[in-house]
Motif scaffolding. Structure first.
Motif, short mmCIF file in Angstrom:
data_model
loop_
_atom_site.label_atom_id
_atom_site.label_comp_id
_atom_site.label_asym_id
_atom_site.label_seq_id
_atom_site.Cartn_x
_atom_site.Cartn_y
_atom_site.Cartn_z
N MET A 133 0.83 -1.20 0.00
CA MET A 133 0.00 0.00 0.00
C MET A 133 0.87 1.26 0.00
O MET A 133 0.58 2.22 -0.73
N MET A 134 1.96 1.27 0.81
CA MET A 134 2.85 2.42 0.84
C MET A 134 3.52 2.64 -0.51
O MET A 134 3.69 3.77 -0.96
N GLY A 135 3.87 1.56 -1.17
CA GLY A 135 4.47 1.68 -2.50
C GLY A 135 3.49 2.27 -3.50
O GLY A 135 3.86 3.13 -4.33
N GLU A 136 2.24 1.83 -3.42
CA GLU A 136 1.23 2.38 -4.33
C GLU A 136 0.98 3.86 -4.05
O GLU A 136 0.83 4.65 -4.99
N LEU A 137 0.94 4.23 -2.77
CA LEU A 137 0.75 5.65 -2.44
C LEU A 137 1.92 6.50 -2.92
O LEU A 137 1.74 7.64 -3.37
N THR A 138 3.13 5.95 -2.82
CA THR A 138 4.31 6.69 -3.30
C THR A 138 4.24 6.92 -4.80
O THR A 138 4.54 8.02 -5.30
N VAL A 139 3.83 5.88 -5.54
CA VAL A 139 3.69 6.03 -7.00
C VAL A 139 2.62 7.07 -7.33
O VAL A 139 2.81 7.92 -8.22
N ILE A 140 1.50 7.05 -6.60
CA ILE A 140 0.44 8.03 -6.83
C ILE A 140 0.94 9.44 -6.56
O ILE A 140 0.65 10.38 -7.32
N LEU A 141 1.72 9.60 -5.47
CA LEU A 141 2.26 10.92 -5.15
C LEU A 141 3.21 11.42 -6.24
O LEU A 141 3.15 12.59 -6.64
N ILE A 142 4.07 10.54 -6.74
CA ILE A 142 5.02 10.93 -7.79
C ILE A 142 4.28 11.34 -9.06
O ILE A 142 4.60 12.37 -9.70
N ILE A 143 3.26 10.57 -9.43
CA ILE A 143 2.48 10.89 -10.63
C ILE A 143 1.75 12.24 -10.44
O ILE A 143 1.70 13.07 -11.37
N SER A 144 1.22 12.47 -9.25
CA SER A 144 0.52 13.73 -8.97
C SER A 144 1.48 14.92 -9.09
O SER A 144 1.12 15.96 -9.66
N VAL A 145 2.69 14.76 -8.54
CA VAL A 145 3.67 15.84 -8.62
C VAL A 145 4.07 16.12 -10.07
O VAL A 145 4.21 17.29 -10.48
N LEU A 146 4.24 15.07 -10.86
CA LEU A 146 4.60 15.27 -12.27
C LEU A 146 3.48 15.99 -13.03
O LEU A 146 3.75 16.91 -13.83
N LEU A 147 2.25 15.57 -12.81
CA LEU A 147 1.13 16.25 -13.47
C LEU A 147 1.05 17.71 -13.04
O LEU A 147 0.81 18.61 -13.86
N MET A 148 1.28 17.96 -11.75
CA MET A 148 1.26 19.32 -11.24
C MET A 148 2.37 20.15 -11.89
O MET A 148 2.17 21.33 -12.23
N TYR A 149 3.53 19.54 -12.06
CA TYR A 149 4.66 20.26 -12.66
C TYR A 149 4.33 20.68 -14.09
O TYR A 149 4.58 21.83 -14.49
N PHE A 150 3.77 19.78 -14.88
CA PHE A 150 3.47 20.11 -16.28
C PHE A 150 2.39 21.19 -16.37
O PHE A 150 2.44 22.07 -17.24
#
Length: 510
Positions: A342-359
């Protein structure tokens, strides 16, 4: 305004210290993520406890009652209420779990949640001391929350499989392996539940002596033990077998009174002779697994561990113990692995969210650099949010992770407004430092009100004790801690980082 001016002046007077602190937030975030405890859902304070006991002995229901009553008397001074289900329960609508004659389910209610752990220790001590073969498990009462999230799973489950898949596991071998695992790990696992049974073994040598057909013996045994189906009623998708039965008798009496016809091969006479089943069948006491558990790799025997502090060490110790015995294979499961997943999945979701926010920010600011200034706030907020959770004794779970992620999204908006105002003032020709001060004054009230409204909305959850509030308390603590830190970062640290990057450009322009 005065506190803001004093704060921004202090920050710019200690530029190096603030920038070093902001840079150290990244390793602090990684460190706290490793240090803080992790679980799927937050732990809820319970003052109720369910105790399931399987005695693993062939006992009468009266003996089961006596043992349960003795356990209940031991807890009279620790609980305010207790009751028990003993043996089979004839409830038409309650078919979720049927108890056998050697099982009992006990319910306890304490005055405060702090009384649950001493109650568990007392129950485990009494049962382990008086009935070492018994299997005991503790669980919270079944509520809607438990049905949805299942918080009572064991921390580590060792899944044992027989190396030779064609053979069945022996109860004696499994008990011996459990004892060796307990000695190697220093933790007593949940005992595997067995049921006592009587195996009827047909002596084929005596069949030859008495000239009795094997199939005839099997047929007579089925009839004698009420396993002789003569027909089946079918109605739509329901099937009701019709069998022949008699009065209840003991096994030895059935074998003594039941006769089987023998074949007369010596004198050729037509006179029928009969042989009692007790001359042809032996009764062998045995034990077998009470439940069969299966997974993707086939059937396995679960060995469950609760309250594990160092799961990797325990797993390695169990693996070494099992591999020393060539008759068994082992794999592992439990909440330790599901929480890590679950922690790994949350980390992946956070990274994807940050990338989308950056673009998205790149398109808004028309720059690849300024979005990085905004996103620099996220590791600072996450690091201090984890510190607050750890300091208050909470863990990293689904609710606290949602609180941190939502808070980061809110405080990033404050930094976006601040940088957008600074950019507009600089386009008008205002110097960099003056633009930072002016933009701070313009957006100060909006930033503070956004933070305070969110914080005040979360405060009531800290002072209520119902199940919903306890479930949301880690979320509220994570949001309050992250929002308060994010407020200071948006007001003071982000402008400093902006000044540090664009100061030379401003000097060249002048």
């Amino acid at each position: 305004m005065k506190f803001y001016d004093a704060g921004i002046d202090w920050v710019f007077a200690h530029k190096r210290l603030i920038l070093i602190g902001a840079a150290l937030s990244i390793p602090l975030c990684v460190l706290m993520f490793r240090v803080i405890g992790k679980e799927r859902m937050p732990e809820i304070d319970q003052n109720e406890l369910m105790v399931n006991v399987e005695w693993n002995e062939n006992i009468h229901i009266d003996e089961n009652h006596r043992r349960v009553n003795a356990l209940l008397r031991c807890t009279d001074n620790l609980v305010t209420e207790h009751t028990a289900y003993v043996g089979m329960q004839d409830y038409i609508l309650g078919t979720e779990k049927d108890l056998s004659a050697s099982e009992a389910e006990l319910y306890f209610k304490t005055e405060k949640p702090e009384g649950i752990n001493p109650l568990k220790a007392l129950m485990e001590k009494e049962i382990r001391t008086s009935y070492p073969e018994a299997s005991v498990t503790f669980s919270p009462p079944v509520t809607i929350f438990e049905k949805l999230f299942v918080t009572g799973n064991p921390d580590v489950v060792a899944r044992l499989q027989v190396a030779d898949r064609t053979s069945a596991p022996q109860a004696s071998d499994l008990k011996e392996l459990e004892n060796r695992i307990a000695e190697a790990t220093g933790q007593v696992p949940e005992r595997t539940a067995f049921r006592s049974q009587l195996n009827l073994v047909v002596d084929r040598d005596r069949l030859l002596v008495y000239h009795v057909n094997y199939n005839e013996v099997v047929r007579v045994l089925r009839t004698a033990f009420r396993d002789n189906t003569v027909s089946t009623l079918r109605s739509y998708q329901q099937y009701l077998p019709i069998g022949m039965a008699g009065k209840e008798k003991s096994v030895n009496r059935v074998l003594a009174e039941t006769l089987v016809e023998a074949e007369n091969r010596q004198d050729g006479s037509r006179e029928r002779t009969y042989v009692p089943l007790r001359e042809l069948v032996r009764v062998v006491p045995d034990e077998d697994l009470k439940e069969i558990t299966a997974g993707r790799n086939g059937e396995y025997i679960p060995i469950s561990f609760y309250g594990v502090e160092d799961a990797p060490t325990l797993i390695e110790q169990v693996r070494e113990t099992v591999e020393a015995d060539k008759r068994w294979d082992v794999s592992f499961g439990g909440s330790f692995f599901s929480n890590r997943k679950m922690m790994g999945e949350l980390t992946v979701i956070l990274i994807i969210s940050v990338l989308l926010m950056y673009f998205i920010l790149c398109a808004q600011f028309e720059s690849f650099l300024q979005p990085l200034i905004v996103l620099a706030e996220i590791p600072i907020d996450i690091a201090f949010g984890l510190v607050v959770l750890w300091a208050l004794g909470h863990t990293m779970n689904l609710m606290s992770a949602i609180g941190i992620i939502v808070s980061c999204g809110i405080v990033v908006n404050d930094s976006i407004l601040k940088l957008d105002s600074i950019n507009e003032l600089r386009k008008e020709g205002m110097p960099l430092v003056e633009a930072i001060h002016t933009a701070g004054h313009r957006r100060l009230r909006a930033i503070i009100m956004t933070t305070l409204t969110t914080v005040f909305a979360m405060v009531p959850l800290l002072f209520t004790s119902d199940m919903g509030s306890e479930l949301q308390r880690p979320l509220s603590i994570a949001m309050i801690g992250t929002m308060m830190v994010g407020l200071l970062v948006s007001l003071f640290v982000i402008p400093l980082i902006y000044w540090f990057i664009y100061r030379k450009h401003d000097v060249q322009k002048n």
